[in-house]
Design an enzyme around this catalytic site. Structure first.
Site, PDB file in Angstrom:
ATOM      1  N   TYR A 186       0.852  -1.194   0.000  1.00  8.34           N
ATOM      2  CA  TYR A 186       0.000   0.000   0.000  1.00  8.34           C
ATOM      3  C   TYR A 186       0.881   1.235   0.000  1.00  8.34           C
ATOM      4  O   TYR A 186       2.073   1.155   0.297  1.00  8.34           O
ATOM      5  CB  TYR A 186      -0.977   0.003   1.181  1.00  8.34           C
ATOM      6  CG  TYR A 186      -0.397  -0.305   2.538  1.00  8.34           C
ATOM      7  CD1 TYR A 186       0.298   0.667   3.252  1.00  8.34           C
ATOM      8  CD2 TYR A 186      -0.572  -1.557   3.116  1.00  8.34           C
ATOM      9  CE1 TYR A 186       0.807   0.390   4.503  1.00  8.34           C
ATOM     10  CE2 TYR A 186      -0.061  -1.850   4.372  1.00  8.34           C
ATOM     11  CZ  TYR A 186       0.631  -0.870   5.054  1.00  8.34           C
ATOM     12  OH  TYR A 186       1.141  -1.142   6.293  1.00  8.34           O
ATOM     13  N   HIS A 231       6.040  -0.460   1.007  1.00  2.00           N
ATOM     14  CA  HIS A 231       5.812   0.538  -0.025  1.00  2.00           C
ATOM     15  C   HIS A 231       6.749   0.329  -1.199  1.00  2.00           C
ATOM     16  O   HIS A 231       7.892  -0.022  -1.018  1.00  2.00           O
ATOM     17  CB  HIS A 231       6.043   1.931   0.541  1.00  2.00           C
ATOM     18  CG  HIS A 231       5.436   2.123   1.883  1.00  2.00           C
ATOM     19  ND1 HIS A 231       4.102   1.911   2.103  1.00  2.00           N
ATOM     20  CD2 HIS A 231       5.968   2.475   3.067  1.00  2.00           C
ATOM     21  CE1 HIS A 231       3.850   2.144   3.375  1.00  2.00           C
ATOM     22  NE2 HIS A 231       4.954   2.477   3.984  1.00  2.00           N
TER      23      HIS A 231
END
Ligand SMILES: *[C@@H]1O[C@H](CO)[C@@H](O)[C@H](O)[C@H]1NC(C)=O
Ligand SMILES: *[C@@H]1O[C@H](CO)[C@@H](O)[C@H](O)[C@H]1NC(C)=O
Ligand SMILES: *[C@@H]1O[C@H](CO)[C@@H](O)[C@H](O)[C@H]1NC(C)=O
Length: 332
Positions: free
Chosen positions: A259, A308
């Protein structure tokens, strides 16, 4: 930036942008038209008719195809009592972001309780030809140290900070105003009474946490120990919309990484509610160090955290800068 006016720098910018875009094309398989390349030569020259009252706006009439394909102004970045309903797909994705209790609380019930504690009416969806809202997005990079950006940062209408970012003692470089402070339960910090707390929820428990932290203080732990109570103005608490969260991930990151990072989510919030976005404190310092401006410990790097796709976020951020959608201030 003054620097763009010098021909040498402009050439550098164009070359830099070309390189960035080439990397992007080869690594991420974007479908791109030839007009995409053509547009590139307009780097540094505002040519299109602006749709706001600033000298340069994020939204322009003659839109860049890459930007147009990704940017959707009709998705509200914030949750309000009117838009709490999540599609089944969004709900499932959002629920899967972080490990959670076997039986999560009832989402609808929690959201109902949430909006009895916080107001949920600020939308910022008021863009138009008469609005010029300038925003400073202030990251936590050590490149802010010695930058003397403080006054420049404070001159923006909105000053958006994130996670544990302090200002006390660092005013000269990071400014003293904070209109919005973005956080999640595990990165929370006490705020001034005139600052909006903007919570990014990764799970239903995070919504329960903010209710608790503003009232009874019963929740002391999520994935890890968290602040039971937080000093913040209840009337100014805002919630990042899970629908918007997923849009950022699907459209802007094309599903790269688990995410998006807080920094990227904050930048996306800004480009959707502001007319001019000035970005400070992103990236490494000039010695290539990744650390927070208030820390001296080089071991506390925060670049590649696993969750990430920092590389993809970086390229998208650079493209936004190349296309004059945001202004990057590199610091020292
Ligand atoms: C933008 O988002 C809205 C709401 O989700 C959707 O109906 C619309 O199709 C989207 N527009 C584009 C161009 O993707
Ligand atoms: C929510 O919807 C109601 C009725 O449709 C409307 O009056 C109100 O302004 C909306 N609130 C927000 C925050 O959009
Ligand atoms: C904080 O601001 C609110 C208005 O939003 C006000 O009602 C409250 O008294 C203020 N609290 C403090 C401690 O200043």
């Amino acid at each position: 930036m003054m620097i763009l006016k010098q021909p040498k720098s402009r050439l550098f910018t164009v070359l830099f942008c070309l390189t960035t875009i080439t990397i992007l094309l080869f690594s991420y398989n974007y479908s791109i038209t030839s007009s995409y390349f053509f547009k590139l030569w307009q780097v540094g020259t505002p040519v299109s008719k602006s749709l706001c009252a600033c000298s340069q706006c994020i939204s322009v009439e003659d839109e860049d195809p890459w930007f147009m394909e990704l940017f959707n102004k009709s998705i509200p970045p914030l949750m309000s009592p009117n838009n709490t309903m999540l599609s089944e797909k969004t709900y499932k994705w959002w629920q899967g972001l972080q490990t959670r209790r076997k039986t999560p609380a009832n989402y609808k019930e929690v959201v109902q309780r949430l909006f009895q504690v916080i107001p949920g009416e600020k939308h910022y969806m008021d863009s138009g030809p008469n609005r010029c809202r300038t925003c400073a997005v202030v990251g936590n990079s050590a490149n802010l140290k010695g930058s003397h950006y403080g006054a420049l940062i404070d001159s923006n209408d909105f000053v958006i900070r994130m996670n544990k970012a302090p200002t006390l003692g660092y005013e000269k470089d990071v400014g003293r105003r904070t209109t919005h402070h973005v956080m999640y339960p595990e990165s929370a910090t006490d705020l001034q009474n005139d600052t909006h707390l903007l919570l990014i929820p990764f799970k239903i428990l995070d919504l329960e946490w903010i209710i608790s932290a503003l009232t009874t203080g019963t929740i002391k732990r999520t994935r890890m120990p968290v602040m039971a109570k937080i000093k913040a103005n209840k009337n100014k608490v805002l919630i990042y919309s899970p629908t918007f969260f997923k849009y950022v991930y699907d459209f802007w990151l094309k599903g790269h990484g688990l995410y998006p990072s807080t920094g990227f989510l904050t930048l996306m919030f800004a480009i959707h509610i502001c007319d001019e976005v000035n970005v400070f404190g992103f990236g490494a310092d000039k010695g290539g160090n990744w650390q927070h401006y208030w820390e001296n410990n080089l071991l506390h790097g925060f670049h590649h955290t696993g969750q990430h796709d920092g590389n993809h976020e970086y390229i998208v951020t650079m493209l936004l800068a190349c296309k004059n959608k945001i202004k990057m201030f590199k610091g020292r």
